[in-house]
Design a protein around this motif. Structure first.
Motif, mmCIF file in Angstrom:
data_model
loop_
_atom_site.group_PDB
_atom_site.id
_atom_site.type_symbol
_atom_site.label_atom_id
_atom_site.label_comp_id
_atom_site.label_asym_id
_atom_site.label_seq_id
_atom_site.Cartn_x
_atom_site.Cartn_y
_atom_site.Cartn_z
ATOM 1 N N ALA A 119 14.297 28.851 -27.831
ATOM 2 C CA ALA A 119 13.561 29.219 -26.618
ATOM 3 C C ALA A 119 14.443 30.018 -25.661
ATOM 4 C CB ALA A 119 13.045 27.962 -25.924
ATOM 5 N N SER A 120 15.716 29.660 -25.566
ATOM 6 C CA SER A 120 16.646 30.398 -24.711
ATOM 7 C C SER A 120 16.861 31.811 -25.224
ATOM 8 C CB SER A 120 17.994 29.667 -24.644
ATOM 9 O OG SER A 120 17.863 28.388 -24.065
ATOM 10 N N GLU A 121 17.032 31.944 -26.518
ATOM 11 C CA GLU A 121 17.219 33.274 -27.111
ATOM 12 C C GLU A 121 15.986 34.140 -26.898
ATOM 13 O OE1 GLU A 121 20.288 32.099 -30.748
ATOM 14 O OE2 GLU A 121 18.138 32.059 -31.097
ATOM 15 N N ALA A 122 14.808 33.542 -27.066
ATOM 16 C CA ALA A 122 13.569 34.292 -26.857
ATOM 17 C C ALA A 122 13.440 34.744 -25.410
ATOM 18 C CB ALA A 122 12.372 33.438 -27.263
ATOM 19 N N ALA A 123 13.827 33.871 -24.477
ATOM 20 C CA ALA A 123 13.750 34.210 -23.059
ATOM 21 C C ALA A 123 14.688 35.368 -22.726
ATOM 22 C CB ALA A 123 14.094 32.992 -22.202
ATOM 23 N N LEU A 124 15.882 35.362 -23.304
ATOM 24 C CA LEU A 124 16.831 36.461 -23.062
ATOM 25 C C LEU A 124 16.297 37.784 -23.606
ATOM 26 C CD1 LEU A 124 20.412 34.998 -23.675
ATOM 27 C CD2 LEU A 124 19.522 36.050 -21.592
ATOM 28 N N LEU A 125 15.636 37.716 -24.736
ATOM 29 C CA LEU A 125 15.093 38.942 -25.338
ATOM 30 C C LEU A 125 13.966 39.543 -24.511
ATOM 31 C CD1 LEU A 125 15.057 37.991 -29.128
ATOM 32 C CD2 LEU A 125 16.545 39.657 -28.004
ATOM 33 N N ARG A 126 13.341 38.747 -23.669
ATOM 34 C CA ARG A 126 12.241 39.259 -22.847
ATOM 35 C C ARG A 126 12.733 40.067 -21.642
ATOM 36 N NH1 ARG A 126 10.047 34.075 -23.938
ATOM 37 N NH2 ARG A 126 10.587 33.299 -21.843
ATOM 38 N N PHE A 127 14.013 39.975 -21.331
ATOM 39 C CA PHE A 127 14.528 40.757 -20.206
ATOM 40 C C PHE A 127 14.612 42.233 -20.588
ATOM 41 C CE2 PHE A 127 16.536 36.599 -19.135
ATOM 42 C CZ PHE A 127 15.904 36.422 -17.922
ATOM 43 N N PRO A 128 14.176 43.125 -19.711
ATOM 44 C CA PRO A 128 14.302 44.560 -20.008
ATOM 45 C C PRO A 128 15.762 44.994 -19.954
ATOM 46 C CG PRO A 128 13.568 44.232 -17.750
ATOM 47 C CD PRO A 128 13.563 42.871 -18.398
ATOM 48 N N ALA A 129 16.051 46.096 -20.593
ATOM 49 C CA ALA A 129 17.407 46.637 -20.549
ATOM 50 C C ALA A 129 17.755 46.989 -19.106
ATOM 51 C CB ALA A 129 17.507 47.881 -21.429
ATOM 52 N N PRO A 130 18.936 46.606 -18.621
ATOM 53 C CA PRO A 130 19.315 46.906 -17.233
ATOM 54 C C PRO A 130 19.302 48.407 -16.958
ATOM 55 C CG PRO A 130 20.815 45.308 -18.210
ATOM 56 C CD PRO A 130 19.964 45.833 -19.327
ATOM 57 N N ALA A 131 18.839 48.762 -15.775
ATOM 58 C CA ALA A 131 18.762 50.174 -15.406
ATOM 59 C C ALA A 131 20.146 50.782 -15.226
ATOM 60 C CB ALA A 131 17.951 50.326 -14.116
ATOM 61 N N GLU A 132 21.108 49.968 -14.802
ATOM 62 C CA GLU A 132 22.461 50.464 -14.548
ATOM 63 C C GLU A 132 23.438 49.714 -15.441
ATOM 64 O OE1 GLU A 132 25.642 50.836 -10.824
ATOM 65 O OE2 GLU A 132 23.652 49.952 -10.521
ATOM 66 N N ALA A 133 24.173 50.440 -16.271
ATOM 67 C CA ALA A 133 25.051 49.800 -17.249
ATOM 68 C C ALA A 133 26.105 48.906 -16.609
ATOM 69 C CB ALA A 133 25.734 50.865 -18.103
ATOM 70 N N GLY A 134 26.618 49.317 -15.446
ATOM 71 C CA GLY A 134 27.649 48.528 -14.788
ATOM 72 C C GLY A 134 27.148 47.750 -13.600
ATOM 73 N N GLY A 135 25.837 47.593 -13.487
ATOM 74 C CA GLY A 135 25.250 46.908 -12.337
ATOM 75 C C GLY A 135 25.265 45.394 -12.472
ATOM 76 N N ARG A 136 24.812 44.741 -11.404
ATOM 77 C CA ARG A 136 24.811 43.278 -11.374
ATOM 78 C C ARG A 136 23.934 42.692 -12.468
ATOM 79 N NH1 ARG A 136 25.900 39.217 -7.598
ATOM 80 N NH2 ARG A 136 25.606 37.240 -8.682
ATOM 81 N N ALA A 137 22.765 43.294 -12.701
ATOM 82 C CA ALA A 137 21.859 42.767 -13.719
ATOM 83 C C ALA A 137 22.503 42.818 -15.100
ATOM 84 C CB ALA A 137 20.546 43.546 -13.716
ATOM 85 N N ALA A 138 23.218 43.913 -15.380
ATOM 86 C CA ALA A 138 23.874 44.047 -16.683
ATOM 87 C C ALA A 138 24.969 42.994 -16.846
ATOM 88 C CB ALA A 138 24.462 45.450 -16.824
ATOM 89 N N MET A 139 25.713 42.745 -15.773
ATOM 90 C CA MET A 139 26.782 41.750 -15.847
ATOM 91 C C MET A 139 26.218 40.341 -15.993
ATOM 92 S SD MET A 139 29.739 43.164 -13.248
ATOM 93 C CE MET A 139 28.671 43.596 -11.873
ATOM 94 N N ASP A 140 25.139 40.053 -15.269
ATOM 95 C CA ASP A 140 24.512 38.734 -15.391
ATOM 96 C C ASP A 140 23.954 38.521 -16.791
ATOM 97 O OD1 ASP A 140 25.076 37.954 -12.798
ATOM 98 O OD2 ASP A 140 23.172 38.688 -11.996
#
Length: 208
Positions: free
Chosen positions: A52-73
């Motif tokens: 379930a955790s892996e599936a939840a991670l796969l539902r996140f869209p690709a971060p808009a900024e490669a070095g941004g906060r979302a990408a790091m999180d």
């Protein structure tokens, strides 16, 4: 310890499924359940909530900024889940459960913003579980960290307390718990206190 579906519905913008197939678990829910399963070594539950955790991670869209906060999180979430998977699938693992518990906290950053009270309850839940897990097999570093976590819980209750003054019993129980955490204690006592704190946050969530 269990933050209920109602709380995570607020955090993750997930509507309850009253008909048809149940809604998939959010990352926060799955990680919380994974931490519980890993701490007790329930392999079937570990596999279920790992998936379930892996599936939840796969539902996140690709971060808009490669070095941004979302990408790091997202990268941190991947690393924590990887560590949990490596350890929890072998059996009961405090270290694997710690990783899953930390993943629950990272989910707060990845998902839509939560209301402040909800976020604080998740933080309370995280601290309680962290104390329980570290107190079971304390090393020199863990003893110091457990005490820092205990101080954090006392400070957090001081912040939460004004919002629950209309629940007299909760205030009394919270003050008593804060008193326990505010007094030096051995790891075994902290483990018991952490378990009580995890149950207490469930009561806070119900009353809020």
């Amino acid at each position: 310890m269990k933050i209920t579906l109602a709380v995570f519905s607020l955090i993750f913008g997930m509507a309850p499924a009253f008909a048809g197939a149940p809604a998939p678990l959010s990352l926060g829910e799955a990680a919380e359940d994974l931490a519980d399963a890993c701490s007790t070594g329930k392999k079937a539950d570990v596999l279920k909530f790992m998936s379930a955790s892996e599936a939840a991670l796969l539902r996140f869209p690709a971060p808009a900024e490669a070095g941004g906060r979302a990408a790091m999180d997202l990268a941190l979430a991947d690393d924590l889940l990887g560590r949990a998977k490596e350890l929890c699938t072998r059996g009961a693992s405090p270290s694997g459960a710690l990783a899953a518990n930390q993943l629950m906290l990272v989910a707060l950053e990845l998902e839509p913003p939560a209301e402040i009270l909800t976020a604080r309850l998740v933080w309370f839940d995280y601290l309680a579980m962290d104390i329980v897990l570290r107190a079971r097999q304390p090393g020199p570093y863990d003893r110091s960290l457990i005490e820092r976590r205990a101080r954090s819980l006392v400070a957090l209750w001081a912040v939460l307390r004004p919002g629950f003054t209309h629940h007299a019993k909760l205030v009394v129980d919270g003050d008593a718990l804060a008193g326990e955490f505010g007094t030096p204690a051995e790891p075994a006592a902290r483990a018991s206190q952490g378990a009580k704190a995890a149950d207490f946050v469930d009561e806070l969530e119900t009353a809020k």
